[in-house]
Design an enzyme around this catalytic site. Structure first.
Site, mmCIF file in Angstrom:
data_model
loop_
_atom_site.group_PDB
_atom_site.id
_atom_site.type_symbol
_atom_site.label_atom_id
_atom_site.label_comp_id
_atom_site.label_asym_id
_atom_site.label_seq_id
_atom_site.Cartn_x
_atom_site.Cartn_y
_atom_site.Cartn_z
ATOM 1 C CB ILE A 29 -0.955 0.074 1.350
ATOM 2 C CG1 ILE A 29 -0.146 -0.301 2.422
ATOM 3 C CG2 ILE A 29 -1.934 -0.726 1.108
ATOM 4 C CD1 ILE A 29 -0.871 -0.049 3.492
ATOM 5 N N GLY A 32 8.595 3.578 0.522
ATOM 6 C CA GLY A 32 9.446 4.816 0.735
ATOM 7 C C GLY A 32 10.768 4.372 0.458
ATOM 8 C CB SER A 33 13.880 5.879 1.891
ATOM 9 O OG SER A 33 13.252 6.095 2.864
ATOM 10 N N GLY A 35 11.923 0.431 1.579
ATOM 11 C CA GLY A 35 11.228 -0.597 1.299
ATOM 12 C C GLY A 35 9.676 -0.374 1.046
ATOM 13 C CB ALA A 36 7.000 -2.028 0.197
ATOM 14 C CB VAL A 37 3.968 0.253 4.005
ATOM 15 C CG1 VAL A 37 2.938 0.302 5.161
ATOM 16 C CG2 VAL A 37 5.140 1.325 4.516
ATOM 17 C CG ASP A 146 10.499 13.085 6.993
ATOM 18 O OD1 ASP A 146 10.517 13.973 6.206
ATOM 19 O OD2 ASP A 146 10.652 11.767 6.341
#
Ligand code: ADP
Ligand code: MG
Length: 759
Positions: A29, A32-33, A35-37, A146
């Protein structure tokens, strides 16, 4: 086995179970820097969760591992309705599975779906939630670092959650260069060397996020990251562009974007701001979410229809051409909308930090599993998305594009074969439902259509391939440019360091030279003074000796003179005696003559008879008188002798006395003179020493001043060099990027991460 797991404190951060067995239905879904969520379901409770998978293998694995530990520790510490709920972390095959509560998507996803800004009350609601989360963090001395729309998530019931603590700081103040360029506060950018900052940096980023929500992009987003950093640090704060916003909102943004951190309010203060406190319907966010879900459904349907069309055409293409259709990405159908490029350009911008490793993996590191989704998966994605209660706020297209941008080339080369199964299904359906003649005609028409379409597509494909190659070339050139910049920076840094070292050496030498010179001078002066003292001592000694000798000589001479005097005395005495004797004899003679005369006279005057008696008396008289004379004579001789000797003694004594006194005086004079000379010399020596000291310390001060000045000059030169280099490089990159823009390459600009922005 795994890194650092022998340390019980680290091992306790992770659950031991195998996450593959605990979670099913994983679907990507976001990413980012790192890997994945994924969306996932806990098999034990059927609870829906989000899983952030973070790999720590490959390059810089240790840094990645440290980042994971940092993020996990941070998540474990925090608990607040406005920050993402953490559920635990698992390890499997050098990947950490960070399990969190599931959210529908980020505020940035909302913008992406609607392709227009949020409404002011929606922004106020999102900002209010984020601000509460920040107030919680700041009150615990933590900094998020951030904050941006991409890291502010929304849950189904319309709650705002701060997420992504990968850059967060557990302590305040902090000083590392961390965050995402466009959202960074000036003090973070300037904190590269030794500056410090605190939670106020989140307030700045929140202000930028407000602008992002109101204008879809943060300010300066059309610049490259490096130029934007300069801009933020050096220019006025940005403000809301349009005049449609209320003064409350403007004022809120302006206070968040105070350049001087001290002028910027705390999160607690801002919670009292009218912009967030003003009344708004409670359902603002729920309505927004519903609205977004509808839009997503609409987009997904559109996408599905597009895909169907393509599949349908493919079905009439026959097996011979199948291999040519290399790039049938869903978005390239005839009904192609503007979605692609705009979504593409919204690729999540990696947040960066000097220490963090994750940034270097950049956008290109998408797990293979994502690329290998089968046709079946796609269909499943679609149905799950549209039918279940779980609708992620990103349209499927966007999620696919997120991988596809990077697997573009692979797909173009290997051919888009994923739809073969579905193709035959469609074909079958069409065949069954049409009468024979019509079917023939229809088939012919379709064939024509298809051939036409095929030719068009071939041309398209060629064009796209060419474009792709050009794009790659451009990317490569850009990478080369950045590599060149890095080398330039390294060279300049090296040169500057060398010069610094040289200068330091030179200064050390100057100081050493000064010190040995000083030592030499002191020693020389000491020698001169010692010699002078010695000389004076010798001279005085000689003078004294001479004086004493002189004295002795004078005394000796006097003594000799006295002896002479004494020796000469008898002669003078004798002559005086003779004189007296002669006087005596003369007196005697005179007396004798006078007696003769007297006898004669008496003899004449006296009778002859008396002559005898008279003569006798006269004789006696004469004898007595002579005896008196003799006695007188003796007496006067003696007298003379004794007075004469006495007088000599006395005179000599006096003379001796005078001489002694005179000599004593002379000696005293000499002594006084000599001690005066000695004192003068001592004073002179003192003066000389003091003068030398003064001269030396003046020279030292001048030398130190010179060194100081040179250091300052060098430092200035250094910052000037670095500044002009960075400026030049920023200009080059900007020129390159604007050229790229002009040539029509837009979304590759940020795909390369700067290795290091600080010198
Ligand atoms: P990064 O550090 O790379 O920015 P994030 O933690 O921000 O990683 O996650 C990247 C994206 O994944 C987010 O922008 C968001 O779209 C999605 N995401 C992250 N956490 C969740 C979650 N708990 N629920 C739903 N989506 C999430
Ligand atoms: Mg993020």
């Amino acid at each position: 086995m795994e890194k650092g797991l022998k340390d019980p404190e680290i091992a306790d951060l992770f659950f031991r179970e195998d996450p593959e067995k605990l979670f099913t239905d994983l679907r990507e879904i976001g990413h980012g820097s790192f890997g994945a969520v994924y969306f996932a379901r806990d098999v034990r409770t059927a609870e829906v969760v989000a899983i952030k998978k973070m790999s720590y293998s490959g390059k810089q694995s240790n840094e990645k591992w440290q980042d994971i530990i940092k993020e996990v520790k941070f998540l474990q510490r925090i608990q607040h309705p406005n920050s993402i709920e953490y559920k635990g972390c698992y390890l499997r095959e050098h990947t950490a599975w960070l399990v969190m509560e599931y959210c529908l998507g980020s505020a940035s996803d909302l913008l992406e779906v609607h392709k227009k800004p949020l409404q002011e009350i929606e922004i106020a609601a999102v900002t209010h939630g984020a601000l509460q989360g920040l107030a919680y963090l700041h009150s615990h001395n933590m900094i998020h670092r951030d904050i941006k729309a991409g890291n502010i998530l929304l849950t189904e019931p319309g709650r705002v959650k701060l997420a992504d603590f990968g850059s967060a700081s557990i302590a305040s103040p902090a000083n590392s260069f961390v965050g995402t360029p466009y959202w960074m506060a000036p003090e973070v950018i300037l904190a590269m060397d030794e500056g410090q900052y605190d939670g106020k940096v989140d307030i700045w980023s929140l202000g930028i996020t407000c602008i992002e929500l109101a204008e879809r992009k943060p300010p300066l987003f059309n610049m490259n990251a490096m130029s934007a950093l300069y801009h933020i640090a050096q220019n006025e704060s940005p403000t809301l562009q349009s005049s449609e916003w209320t003064d409350y909102f403007r004022n809120f943004v302006d206070s968040c974007l105070q350049k001087i951190p001290q002028d910027r309010p705390h999160s607690e203060d801002l919670l009292q701001h009218a912009f967030v406190l003003r009344e708004r319907p409670e359902s603002v966010l729920i309505d927004l979410i519903l609205r977004t879900k509808d839009a997503v459904r609409e987009l997904d349907n559109l996408q599905y229809r597009k895909m169907k069309k393509i599949l349908f055409q493919e079905a009439h293409n026959g097996p011979t051409t199948e291999t040519q259709e290399g790039d049938e990405e869903p978005e390239h159908g005839p009904g192609h909308t503007g979605t692609v490029s705009s979504v593409g350009s919204n690729q999540s911008i990696p947040s960066m930090s000097i220490s963090a490793s994750s940034q270097s993996s950049s956008v290109n590191s998408i797990p293979d599993a994502a690329d290998d989704k089968s046709d079946h998966d796609l269909e499943k994605d679609h149905t799950v998305m549209s039918n279940s209660s779980v609708i992620h706020l990103k349209p499927v297209t966007r999620q696919m594009q997120e991988h596809e941008q990077d697997s573009e080339l692979r797909e173009q080369m290997s051919g888009y074969k994923k739809h073969s199964k579905r193709k035959s299904l469609v074909e079958l359906n069409e065949n069954q439902s049409t009468p024979k003649k019509e079917k023939q005609e229809w088939l012919l028409k379709q064939k024509e259509n298809f051939q036409h379409y095929q030719a068009e597509e071939e041309a398209n494909l060629l064009r796209r391939q060419r474009q792709y190659l050009e794009l790659e070339c451009r990317r490569f050139k850009r990478r080369i440019l950045i590599a060149k910049h890095n080398v330039e920076q390294d060279l300049v840094r090296e040169e500057l360091n060398k010069r610094q070292t040289q200068k330091d050496l030179e200064h050390a030498m100057l100081l050493r030279h000064h010190e040995s010179m000083q030592e030499l001078e002191v020693r020389q002066l000491g020698t001169i003074q010692k010699m002078r003292t010695e000389l004076i001592r010798l001279q005085h000694q000689t003078e004294l000796t001479n004086q004493l000798e002189y004295n002795k000589r004078r005394e000796r001479e006097l003594r000799r003179k006295h002896v002479m005097e004494v020796r000469q005395q008898p002669k003078s005495l004798k002559s005086k005696e003779l004189q007296i004797k002669k006087q005596f004899q003369d007196t005697c003679k005179i007396q004798t003559r006078q007696y003769k005369a007297l006898r004669n006279h008496l003899l004449e005057t006296t009778p002859k008879s008396d002559h005898k008696a008279v003569l006798k008396r006269l004789k006696e008289e004469q004898t007595r008188k002579l005896a008196i004379l003799a006695e007188q004579y003796d007496h006067s001789i003696n007298d003379m002798l004794s007075t004469q000797a006495l007088r000599l003694d006395e005179a000599q004594e006096a003379e001796c006395q005078v001489l002694k006194m005179q000599l004593q005086q002379e000696l005293e004079l000499l002594n006084a003179y000599q001690s005066k000379i000695k004192m003068q010399t001592d004073a002179q020596h003192d003066r000389e020493r003091k003068e030398l000291e003064q001269r030396v310390s003046l020279r030292r001060a001048l030398l130190e001043q010179k060194i100081e000045e040179e250091m300052v000059t060098l430092q200035n030169e250094r910052s000037e060099r670095i500044r002009s280099l960075l400026e030049k490089q920023a200009r080059e990159i900007e020129a390159f990027d604007s050229e790229s823009m002009r040539l029509g390459f837009s979304n590759m600009v940020l795909s390369i991460t700067y290795r290091d922005l600080g010198l």
